[in-house]
Motif scaffolding. Structure first.
Motif, PDB file in Angstrom:
ATOM      1  N   GLN A 118       0.734  -1.179  -0.641  1.00  0.00           N
ATOM      2  CA  GLN A 118      -0.199   0.023   0.344  1.00  0.00           C
ATOM      3  C   GLN A 118       1.054   1.311   0.051  1.00  0.00           C
ATOM      4  O   GLN A 118       2.114   1.255   0.397  1.00  0.00           O
ATOM      5  N   CYS A 119       0.571   2.756  -0.711  1.00  0.00           N
ATOM      6  CA  CYS A 119       1.525   3.411  -0.693  1.00  0.00           C
ATOM      7  C   CYS A 119       0.197   4.671  -1.321  1.00  0.00           C
ATOM      8  O   CYS A 119      -1.163   4.416  -0.953  1.00  0.00           O
ATOM      9  N   GLN A 125       2.566   8.747  -8.744  1.00  0.00           N
ATOM     10  CA  GLN A 125       2.889   9.932  -9.666  1.00  0.00           C
ATOM     11  C   GLN A 125       4.397  10.204  -9.723  1.00  0.00           C
ATOM     12  O   GLN A 125       4.565  10.630 -11.015  1.00  0.00           O
ATOM     13  N   GLU A 126       4.637  10.148  -8.583  1.00  0.00           N
ATOM     14  CA  GLU A 126       7.125  10.899  -8.600  1.00  0.00           C
ATOM     15  C   GLU A 126       7.105   9.387  -9.317  1.00  0.00           C
ATOM     16  O   GLU A 126       8.096   9.544 -10.050  1.00  0.00           O
ATOM     17  N   GLY A 134       0.692   8.115 -17.412  1.00  0.00           N
ATOM     18  CA  GLY A 134       0.393   9.067 -15.988  1.00  0.00           C
ATOM     19  C   GLY A 134      -1.139  10.005 -16.448  1.00  0.00           C
ATOM     20  O   GLY A 134      -1.456   9.205 -17.816  1.00  0.00           O
ATOM     21  N   LYS A 135      -2.098   9.922 -15.970  1.00  0.00           N
ATOM     22  CA  LYS A 135      -3.611  10.360 -16.194  1.00  0.00           C
ATOM     23  C   LYS A 135      -3.226  11.426 -17.441  1.00  0.00           C
ATOM     24  O   LYS A 135      -3.608  11.633 -18.047  1.00  0.00           O
ATOM     25  N   GLU A 136      -2.661  12.446 -16.924  1.00  0.00           N
ATOM     26  CA  GLU A 136      -1.801  13.435 -17.952  1.00  0.00           C
ATOM     27  C   GLU A 136      -0.796  12.950 -19.008  1.00  0.00           C
ATOM     28  O   GLU A 136      -0.862  14.210 -19.923  1.00  0.00           O
ATOM     29  N   GLY A 137      -0.529  12.046 -19.099  1.00  0.00           N
ATOM     30  CA  GLY A 137       0.704  11.829 -19.936  1.00  0.00           C
ATOM     31  C   GLY A 137       0.319  11.702 -21.379  1.00  0.00           C
ATOM     32  O   GLY A 137      -0.829  11.338 -21.930  1.00  0.00           O
ATOM     33  N   VAL A 168      10.411  17.163 -16.389  1.00  0.00           N
ATOM     34  CA  VAL A 168       9.441  17.377 -15.334  1.00  0.00           C
ATOM     35  C   VAL A 168       9.233  17.329 -13.588  1.00  0.00           C
ATOM     36  O   VAL A 168       9.464  17.719 -13.282  1.00  0.00           O
ATOM     37  N   LYS A 169      10.086  15.920 -13.593  1.00  0.00           N
ATOM     38  CA  LYS A 169      10.783  15.973 -12.415  1.00  0.00           C
ATOM     39  C   LYS A 169      11.344  17.119 -11.692  1.00  0.00           C
ATOM     40  O   LYS A 169      11.155  17.329 -10.813  1.00  0.00           O
ATOM     41  N   TYR A 170      12.472  17.400 -11.897  1.00  0.00           N
ATOM     42  CA  TYR A 170      13.351  18.421 -12.517  1.00  0.00           C
ATOM     43  C   TYR A 170      12.177  19.453 -11.236  1.00  0.00           C
ATOM     44  O   TYR A 170      12.477  20.071 -10.926  1.00  0.00           O
ATOM     45  N   LYS A 171      11.560  19.844 -12.757  1.00  0.00           N
ATOM     46  CA  LYS A 171      10.403  21.281 -12.737  1.00  0.00           C
ATOM     47  C   LYS A 171       9.708  21.060 -11.534  1.00  0.00           C
ATOM     48  O   LYS A 171       9.510  21.964 -10.713  1.00  0.00           O
TER      49      LYS A 171
END
Length: 444
Positions: A118-119, A125-126, A134-137, A168-171
């Protein structure tokens, strides 16, 4: 990174558990309108963290759970599991296969899992940042999504390019760091305001500090004195407790004595109860004998009444027979006088003598009949006399029995009065013992 399989159960039209396996190459889902093709893409978006109900073509999140049909019951939860091939380690996790799962209950509770652990939604998302998933990918392009990308704003297209470029991760981290810096700046400003406020209060606070120190000194002295007072009170209370303990011991001794006396009284009461029970048994036996004698007396009295009635009837019969005998004797005397008269007149008229003789013969025959009747009545009278004698003897026996029964009844009545007086005495003794027991109980 390849999509290996999707497990769906209770999501929209998938009431039963459905497993879709995807092999290398292109996989196409073909079917008529309303067969549930779009539900598969909705399931993929939902398991990746989609929170918009409109994107899932519903009014509320519970609508995605299978609601049942005319021939089938509804289910209690929706479950979707997505398995990805991570042999190239494109996802930052040490597993060759990564399984993402999501559960939704009718109560509204939602659960997320990564490889059955469980998470949070944030963890998922990360995990998929900068992968295009992803949902917006851009890995999931729905109907009308291409036109929205080409004709949309430059900011939206820039988001797709940043996702494809892997920044995106860095942003996102930059935005989080910027938010933390802004929050820290706000905290520094707040601290400066607090410091400037407290600088003005240093001198008054110094005076209050001196007063607080004096208060602490006085408080310590007061604590010491209060402790001494408490210790003195404790000593007094200990002395008082010792006296109370001694009184309790004395009371316990008296209580044990009272308990022993109570036990003796209870034993005496048990003996009295047993004696009373034996007296009651004797009384019941005497009552039984009294009622038996009474019933026998009543039966003898009934027989006596019957015998008296028989005596009355026999007396009437005797009286009637006596009257009959008297009448017969009068007739015989009349006939004798007639016979004498006929003999005297014999010499007067011979012709009438025959007539007289005939009449005499008739009279004599009638007299013989009366004599026979008289003898029979005498026999009956003798029999009646014998029966009268028997009845008189029986009456005498009944009277004697009646006298005996009356005497026995008087004896039983006297005995019953004695038993009643004895019972009254015992009741008085029991009342006295009960009063003594209540007084002892109150004393205890």
């Amino acid at each position: 990174m390849l999509l290996k399989s999707i497990d769906i159960k209770g999501f929209k039209s998938f009431a039963d558990k459905t497993e879709l396996e995807f092999k290398k190459g292109i996989t196409a889902l073909v079917g008529p309108n309303g067969s549930g093709k779009s539900n598969i893409s909705d399931a993929v978006k939902w398991v990746l963290g989609e929170q918009s109900v409109k994107s899932l073509r519903g009014n509320k999140m519970e609508d995605i759970i299978f609601a049942g049909t005319k021939y089938r019951k509804s289910v209690g939860l929706a479950y979707v599991s997505l398995t990805l091939d991570n042999s190239l380690k494109e996802l930052p996790i040490d597993y060759s296969d990564v399984t993402i799962s999501r559960r939704l209950y009718r109560s509204g509770d939602s659960e997320y899992y990564i490889n059955n652990t469980q998470c949070r939604l944030k963890d998922i998302q990360e995990l998929f940042m900068d992968t295009g998933i992803g949902k917006e990918g851009y890995s999931i392009i729905g109907q009308g999504k291409i036109d929205a990308i080409l004709n949309g704003r430059s900011e939206d297209r820039r988001g797709l390019f940043e996702e494809a470029a892997g920044i995106v991760k860095y942003k996102t981290r930059k935005l989080e760091a910027q938010r933390k810096l802004d929050k820290t700046s706000d905290n520094l400003i707040r601290i400066n305001d607090i410091l400037s406020t407290y600088e003005d209060r240093i001198e008054p606070l110094g005076i209050e500090s001196e007063k607080a120190k004096q208060f602490l000194d006085y408080s310590n002295d007061l604590k010491v004195k209060e402790i001494n007072v408490i210790l003195d009170a404790i000593d007094k209370y200990n002395i008082r407790l010792n006296s109370i303990d001694q009184a309790i011991k004395n009371f316990d001794e008296k209580f044990s004595i009272l308990i022993n006396s109570k036990t003796v009284q209870e034993e005496t009461l048990v003996d009295l109860n047993s004696a009373l029970q034996s007296l009651e048994e004797k009384n019941n036996l005497n009552k039984k004998l009294y009622y038996e004698k009474k019933s026998a007396f009543q039966s003898f009295q009934g027989e006596s009444n019957v015998i008296n009635e028989r005596i009355d009837n026999l007396s009437k019969i005797i009286e009637k027979s006596t009257n009959d005998i008297t009448i017969s004797e009068n007739k015989i005397s009349d006939m004798s006088s007639c016979l004498d008269q006929v003999v005297k007149e014999r010499s007067i008229d011979l012709s009438s003598q025959n007539n007289l003789l005939n009449k005499i013969n008739e009279k004599i025959s009638n007299g013989n009949i009366n004599i026979k009747l008289n003898e029979e009545n005498k026999l009956k009278l003798d029999n009646l006399k014998e029966e009268d004698i028997d009845l008189l003897s029986l009456i005498a026996e009944v009277k004697n029995s009646t006298i005996i029964l009356k005497n026995d009844s008087e004896v039983f009545k006297n005995r019953l009065n004695e038993i009643k007086m004895t019972c009254e005495d015992y009741k008085k003794m029991i009342n006295i013992n009960s009063i003594n027991q209540e007084s002892l109980t109150k004393s205890i």
